[in-house]
Design a protein around this motif. Structure first.
Motif, PDB file in Angstrom:
ATOM      1  N   GLU A  87       0.836  -1.201   0.000  1.00 60.95           N
ATOM      2  CA  GLU A  87       0.000   0.000   0.000  1.00 60.95           C
ATOM      3  C   GLU A  87       0.873   1.255   0.000  1.00 60.95           C
ATOM      4  OE1 GLU A  87      -4.235   1.156   2.128  1.00 60.95           O
ATOM      5  OE2 GLU A  87      -2.815  -0.089   3.212  1.00 60.95           O
ATOM      6  N   ALA A  88       1.942   1.255   0.800  1.00 62.33           N
ATOM      7  CA  ALA A  88       2.849   2.397   0.856  1.00 62.33           C
ATOM      8  C   ALA A  88       3.514   2.617  -0.500  1.00 62.33           C
ATOM      9  CB  ALA A  88       3.902   2.184   1.935  1.00 62.33           C
ATOM     10  N   GLY A  89       3.960   1.541  -1.142  1.00 64.58           N
ATOM     11  CA  GLY A  89       4.571   1.653  -2.459  1.00 64.58           C
ATOM     12  C   GLY A  89       3.581   2.159  -3.495  1.00 64.58           C
ATOM     13  N   GLY A  90       2.339   1.702  -3.407  1.00 63.96           N
ATOM     14  CA  GLY A  90       1.317   2.162  -4.337  1.00 63.96           C
ATOM     15  C   GLY A  90       1.008   3.638  -4.182  1.00 63.96           C
ATOM     16  N   LEU A  91       0.959   4.108  -2.934  1.00 62.33           N
ATOM     17  CA  LEU A  91       0.711   5.528  -2.686  1.00 62.33           C
ATOM     18  C   LEU A  91       1.839   6.385  -3.247  1.00 62.33           C
ATOM     19  CD1 LEU A  91      -0.655   5.294   0.961  1.00 62.33           C
ATOM     20  CD2 LEU A  91      -1.945   6.070  -1.034  1.00 62.33           C
ATOM     21  N   ALA A  93       3.761   5.625  -5.742  1.00 66.67           N
ATOM     22  CA  ALA A  93       3.693   5.581  -7.200  1.00 66.67           C
ATOM     23  C   ALA A  93       2.523   6.403  -7.750  1.00 66.67           C
ATOM     24  CB  ALA A  93       3.585   4.129  -7.673  1.00 66.67           C
ATOM     25  N   MET A  94       1.412   6.445  -7.009  1.00 64.23           N
ATOM     26  CA  MET A  94       0.255   7.215  -7.474  1.00 64.23           C
ATOM     27  C   MET A  94       0.498   8.718  -7.371  1.00 64.23           C
ATOM     28  SD  MET A  94      -2.065   5.259  -8.695  1.00 64.23           S
ATOM     29  CE  MET A  94      -3.413   6.430  -8.813  1.00 64.23           C
ATOM     30  N   ARG A  95       1.160   9.137  -6.293  1.00 62.27           N
ATOM     31  CA  ARG A  95       1.564  10.534  -6.068  1.00 62.27           C
ATOM     32  C   ARG A  95       0.417  11.466  -5.693  1.00 62.27           C
ATOM     33  NH1 ARG A  95       4.679   9.063 -10.587  1.00 62.27           N
ATOM     34  NH2 ARG A  95       3.333  10.171 -12.030  1.00 62.27           N
ATOM     35  N   ASN A  96      -0.819  11.115  -6.041  1.00 59.44           N
ATOM     36  CA  ASN A  96      -1.986  11.951  -5.732  1.00 59.44           C
ATOM     37  C   ASN A  96      -3.093  11.053  -5.192  1.00 59.44           C
ATOM     38  OD1 ASN A  96      -1.030  14.529  -7.192  1.00 59.44           O
ATOM     39  ND2 ASN A  96      -0.949  12.973  -8.801  1.00 59.44           N
ATOM     40  N   ALA A  97      -3.783  11.510  -4.129  1.00 56.50           N
ATOM     41  CA  ALA A  97      -4.824  10.666  -3.552  1.00 56.50           C
ATOM     42  C   ALA A  97      -5.905  11.505  -2.886  1.00 56.50           C
ATOM     43  CB  ALA A  97      -4.228   9.692  -2.538  1.00 56.50           C
ATOM     44  N   ILE A  98      -7.141  10.994  -2.966  1.00 54.53           N
ATOM     45  CA  ILE A  98      -8.290  11.580  -2.279  1.00 54.53           C
ATOM     46  C   ILE A  98      -8.700  10.624  -1.161  1.00 54.53           C
ATOM     47  CG2 ILE A  98     -10.722  12.265  -2.495  1.00 54.53           C
ATOM     48  CD1 ILE A  98     -10.173  12.983  -5.387  1.00 54.53           C
ATOM     49  N   PHE A  99      -8.944  11.164   0.031  1.00 51.27           N
ATOM     50  CA  PHE A  99      -9.327  10.345   1.187  1.00 51.27           C
ATOM     51  C   PHE A  99     -10.694  10.775   1.707  1.00 51.27           C
ATOM     52  CE2 PHE A  99      -4.744  10.322   0.943  1.00 51.27           C
ATOM     53  CZ  PHE A  99      -4.443   8.986   1.093  1.00 51.27           C
ATOM     54  N   LEU A 100     -11.328   9.875   2.451  1.00 49.29           N
ATOM     55  CA  LEU A 100     -12.648  10.151   3.014  1.00 49.29           C
ATOM     56  C   LEU A 100     -12.569  10.675   4.437  1.00 49.29           C
ATOM     57  CD1 LEU A 100     -14.666   7.066   1.698  1.00 49.29           C
ATOM     58  CD2 LEU A 100     -14.093   9.206   0.549  1.00 49.29           C
ATOM     59  N   SER A 101     -11.384  10.606   5.062  1.00 51.68           N
ATOM     60  CA  SER A 101     -11.248  11.117   6.427  1.00 51.68           C
ATOM     61  C   SER A 101      -9.848  11.677   6.622  1.00 51.68           C
ATOM     62  CB  SER A 101     -11.511  10.007   7.443  1.00 51.68           C
ATOM     63  OG  SER A 101     -10.350   9.220   7.652  1.00 51.68           O
ATOM     64  N   PRO A 102      -9.697  12.696   7.492  1.00 48.54           N
ATOM     65  CA  PRO A 102      -8.365  13.253   7.758  1.00 48.54           C
ATOM     66  C   PRO A 102      -7.440  12.254   8.446  1.00 48.54           C
ATOM     67  CG  PRO A 102     -10.039  14.257   9.170  1.00 48.54           C
ATOM     68  CD  PRO A 102     -10.763  13.446   8.157  1.00 48.54           C
ATOM     69  N   ASP A 103      -7.996  11.312   9.210  1.00 42.36           N
ATOM     70  CA  ASP A 103      -7.158  10.294   9.850  1.00 42.36           C
ATOM     71  C   ASP A 103      -6.488   9.412   8.801  1.00 42.36           C
ATOM     72  OD1 ASP A 103      -7.814  11.247  12.332  1.00 42.36           O
ATOM     73  OD2 ASP A 103      -9.285   9.689  12.784  1.00 42.36           O
ATOM     74  N   LYS A 109       0.075   9.946   4.530  1.00 42.15           N
ATOM     75  CA  LYS A 109       1.201  10.866   4.394  1.00 42.15           C
ATOM     76  C   LYS A 109       2.384  10.399   5.234  1.00 42.15           C
ATOM     77  CE  LYS A 109       0.707  14.956   3.015  1.00 42.15           C
ATOM     78  NZ  LYS A 109       0.478  16.362   2.684  1.00 42.15           N
ATOM     79  N   ALA A 110       2.109   9.660   6.324  1.00 41.88           N
ATOM     80  CA  ALA A 110       3.199   9.063   7.093  1.00 41.88           C
ATOM     81  C   ALA A 110       3.860   7.942   6.299  1.00 41.88           C
ATOM     82  CB  ALA A 110       2.666   8.533   8.421  1.00 41.88           C
ATOM     83  N   LEU A 111       3.082   7.256   5.453  1.00 44.18           N
ATOM     84  CA  LEU A 111       3.630   6.198   4.614  1.00 44.18           C
ATOM     85  C   LEU A 111       4.380   6.765   3.417  1.00 44.18           C
ATOM     86  CD1 LEU A 111       0.577   3.739   4.549  1.00 44.18           C
ATOM     87  CD2 LEU A 111       2.729   3.396   5.762  1.00 44.18           C
ATOM     88  N   SER A 112       3.923   7.919   2.907  1.00 41.01           N
ATOM     89  CA  SER A 112       4.533   8.533   1.724  1.00 41.01           C
ATOM     90  C   SER A 112       4.502  10.044   1.902  1.00 41.01           C
ATOM     91  CB  SER A 112       3.765   8.111   0.463  1.00 41.01           C
ATOM     92  OG  SER A 112       4.272   8.752  -0.680  1.00 41.01           O
ATOM     93  N   SER A 113       5.613  10.612   2.347  1.00 39.99           N
ATOM     94  CA  SER A 113       5.649  12.031   2.700  1.00 39.99           C
ATOM     95  C   SER A 113       5.463  12.945   1.489  1.00 39.99           C
ATOM     96  CB  SER A 113       6.967  12.361   3.401  1.00 39.99           C
ATOM     97  OG  SER A 113       8.075  12.058   2.550  1.00 39.99           O
ATOM     98  N   GLU A 114       5.744  12.480   0.284  1.00 43.77           N
ATOM     99  CA  GLU A 114       5.626  13.315  -0.910  1.00 43.77           C
ATOM    100  C   GLU A 114       4.244  13.234  -1.558  1.00 43.77           C
ATOM    101  OE1 GLU A 114       8.753  12.279  -3.545  1.00 43.77           O
ATOM    102  OE2 GLU A 114      10.353  12.907  -2.178  1.00 43.77           O
ATOM    103  N   LEU A 115       3.329  12.474  -0.951  1.00 43.53           N
ATOM    104  CA  LEU A 115       1.994  12.295  -1.507  1.00 43.53           C
ATOM    105  C   LEU A 115       1.208  13.616  -1.445  1.00 43.53           C
ATOM    106  CD1 LEU A 115       0.040  10.001  -2.515  1.00 43.53           C
ATOM    107  CD2 LEU A 115      -0.773   9.859  -0.153  1.00 43.53           C
ATOM    108  N   ARG A 116       0.560  13.969  -2.545  1.00 42.39           N
ATOM    109  CA  ARG A 116      -0.333  15.131  -2.576  1.00 42.39           C
ATOM    110  C   ARG A 116      -1.745  14.634  -2.301  1.00 42.39           C
ATOM    111  NH1 ARG A 116       0.568  18.826  -7.723  1.00 42.39           N
ATOM    112  NH2 ARG A 116      -0.058  16.915  -8.786  1.00 42.39           N
ATOM    113  N   THR A 117      -2.428  15.249  -1.324  1.00 41.22           N
ATOM    114  CA  THR A 117      -3.682  14.673  -0.843  1.00 41.22           C
ATOM    115  C   THR A 117      -4.803  15.703  -0.779  1.00 41.22           C
ATOM    116  OG1 THR A 117      -3.130  15.126   1.476  1.00 41.22           O
ATOM    117  CG2 THR A 117      -2.421  13.011   0.575  1.00 41.22           C
ATOM    118  N   LEU A 118      -6.020  15.164  -0.732  1.00 37.69           N
ATOM    119  CA  LEU A 118      -7.233  15.940  -0.528  1.00 37.69           C
ATOM    120  C   LEU A 118      -8.196  15.066   0.260  1.00 37.69           C
ATOM    121  CD1 LEU A 118      -9.112  18.413  -1.288  1.00 37.69           C
ATOM    122  CD2 LEU A 118      -9.815  17.067  -3.266  1.00 37.69           C
ATOM    123  N   THR A 119      -8.865  15.633   1.265  1.00 34.23           N
ATOM    124  CA  THR A 119      -9.870  14.893   2.018  1.00 34.23           C
ATOM    125  C   THR A 119     -11.252  15.393   1.625  1.00 34.23           C
ATOM    126  OG1 THR A 119      -8.438  14.434   3.907  1.00 34.23           O
ATOM    127  CG2 THR A 119     -10.796  14.382   4.307  1.00 34.23           C
TER     128      THR A 119
END
Length: 216
Positions: A87-91, A93-103, A109-119
């Motif tokens: 899962e960490a490797g996939g995140l 590689a994806m580089r961008n992700a949308i989540f349903l909760s801030p948790d 982001k702890a798994l992939s510090s360079e991940l760009r995110t939106l909740t």
């Protein structure tokens, strides 16, 4: 868990679509589809919609099963760690992700510090539902739970509610269960009414005063 969603039919269709079309963005709907990453061309913008942090769900399921033999529990924990790394490797590689909760977002982001995110918390389409019309002599409080009861966290949450909460509530309570598997999952209590799959959300809102969501 991701391996169970791997299908040759899906990968063939994805390869065909990418070969025949030029896309601005590819979105993967759920971590279960991270196995499609090798088929995405380098440099193609991609976005993951992460409904859950899957390795956390897996760990919770293992921890909730106290009857597992030690050997089985050890094997499952090792598999859970493999899922965490995948899962960490996939995140990453994806580089961008949308989540349903801030948790979930913070965990990713702890798994992939360079991940760009939106909740973006879940929302319902359509106009607001009308409030349930209550007769003057109606002293019943109607609780509702809308879920896919074939999904184990929904059943686990319902079991917790039936065990820890329902026994403490008065006879003037009705718990209405809506959704796939609700009839089979319903606890044996005269105050519980299982409706099965609802054809529309209006049917759900019209029957309930308060909705509950006892899902961890």
């Amino acid at each position: 868990k991701i391996e169970f969603s791997r299908e040759r039919r899906i990968s063939s269709e994805v390869r065909r679509l990418l070969r025949e079309n030029r896309f601005d963005l590819v979105m993967l709907n759920g971590t279960d589809l991270l196995w499609l990453l090798p088929y995405l061309p380098d440099g193609m913008p991609r976005m993951l919609v992460a409904h859950n942090i899957e390795h956390q769900l897996f760990a919770a399921q293992i921890g909730a099963n106290s009857t597992l033999p030690r050997l089985a529990a050890d094997v499952l924990r090792k598999d859970c760690e493999r899922l965490r790394r995948y899962e960490a490797g996939g995140l990453r590689a994806m580089r961008n992700a949308i989540f349903l909760s801030p948790d979930d977002e913070a965990c990713a982001k702890a798994l992939s510090s360079e991940l760009r995110t939106l909740t973006l918390p879940p929302i319902f389409d359509g106009p607001p539902a009308r409030r349930r019309v209550v007769a003057p002599d109606d002293d019943i409080l109607n609780l509702g739970m809308l879920a896919n009861f074939e999904w184990w966290p929904s059943r686990q949450g319902l079991d917790w509610f039936a065990r820890e909460v329902l026994p403490q509530l008065s006879a003037g309570i009705r718990l209405h269960l809506f959704g796939r598997g609700s009839v089979e999952a319903a606890p044996t209590d005269v105050r519980v009414v299982a409706h099965g799959r609802a054809d529309s959300l209006d049917e759900v809102w019209a029957a309930c005063d308060v909705m509950i969501c006892p899902v961890l």
